[in-house]
Motif scaffolding. Structure first.
Motif: not given
Length: 264
Positions: A26-27, A30, A33-34, A48, A51, A56, A75, A194
């Motif tokens: 998930l990290l 994320t 995503w950023w 979405l 980010a 954050v 989560l 990833w």
């Protein structure tokens, strides 16, 4: 006491083998995503938003003031299912012909680690040998001790031996190495996801740039490319560590059965 220790061992497997890799995935996603920047709105058709670091930081400030139990629970559930997904994908059975030389073997050609990484990128994380060949004599003694046929395969031997050790020994390194190889295998799979998530962002950026004649939005290229390099390094390291701990798992089962027989 034995039941308590068994439950603790099972809980440790769930934490290190499921929750931790799921949280790491998930990290990773994320961060992708950023890195996507404004492109994420195009990729998700506005589902979405971008980010931003301030978003954050504002989220963590909100958690400091008032913990939202429902969101934390969501989560945790997401991490659990993500971890199980990694576990299911990464443990797909590998044929013996697909197993690679052990870490360090064949390294003079430089080909073993390259082939290992390529297999991992196909989500086919290779195993090493299940145990060291020089423990063959101890393995045969263990089969006799457990009253198993001498021609019993390793896949038949190790579940029986593992169950025997769990029933007879209060402390064993078998569960330790099992947790470690499961964790490192799932972390390898998380790094693979990833890496490919970054490839998807890059391909989308190229398509958008082509369609808009270069006027479209793009991702944050430097951190995105850096994340992919980092993912490859993680794949290289954790896949080797997975092979190493997989072999130690087998070695420990054999040696602990052998020592129990000798000392009993």
């Amino acid at each position: 006491m034995d039941q308590i220790l068994s439950k603790i061992a099972n809980l440790g497997y769930e934490i290190w083998g499921i929750f931790v890799p799921g949280t790491v995935l998930l990290l990773f996603l994320t961060f992708t995503w950023w890195c996507s920047g404004p492109l994420i709105e195009v990729m998700t058709v506005g589902s979405l938003s971008i980010a931003e670091v301030k978003t954050v930081s504002g989220f963590f400030a909100l958690l400091n003031r008032e913990v939202k139990f429902g969101f934390i629970a969501a989560l945790a559930v997401a991490a659990y299912f993500a971890g199980n997904l990694l576990h299911w994908v990464s443990r797909t059975p590998k044929a013996d012909k697909d197993r690679l030389p052990n870490v360090g073997e064949g390294s003079e050609t430089g080909g073993d680690w390259k082939l290992r990484v390529l297999n991992c990128l196909r989500l086919s994380i290779p195993k090493s040998e299940s145990y060291a060949p020089y423990l063959e004599a101890q393995l045969n003694e263990g089969k006799v001790f457990l009253q198993m046929p001498e021609n019993a395969r390793w896949e038949q031997f190790f579940p029986v031996a593992k169950a025997f050790l769990a029933a007879k020994l209060q402390t064993s390194l078998v569960s330790t190495y099992q947790n470690k190889y499961t964790l490192h295998r799932s972390l390898t799979a998380a790094a693979v996801v990833w890496f490919w998530s970054g490839v998807i962002v890059e391909l989308t950026a190229l398509v958008v740039s082509y369609v808009t004649c270069g006027a479209g939005v793009g991702p944050r290229w430097f951190p995105l490319l850096f994340s992919q390099v980092t993912a490859l390094v993680l794949i290289y390291g954790f896949s080797a560590s997975y092979q190493y701990n997989w072999k130690l798992f087998g070695n420990t089962i054999i040696t602990e059965i052998y020592m129990f027989k000798r000392m009993g």
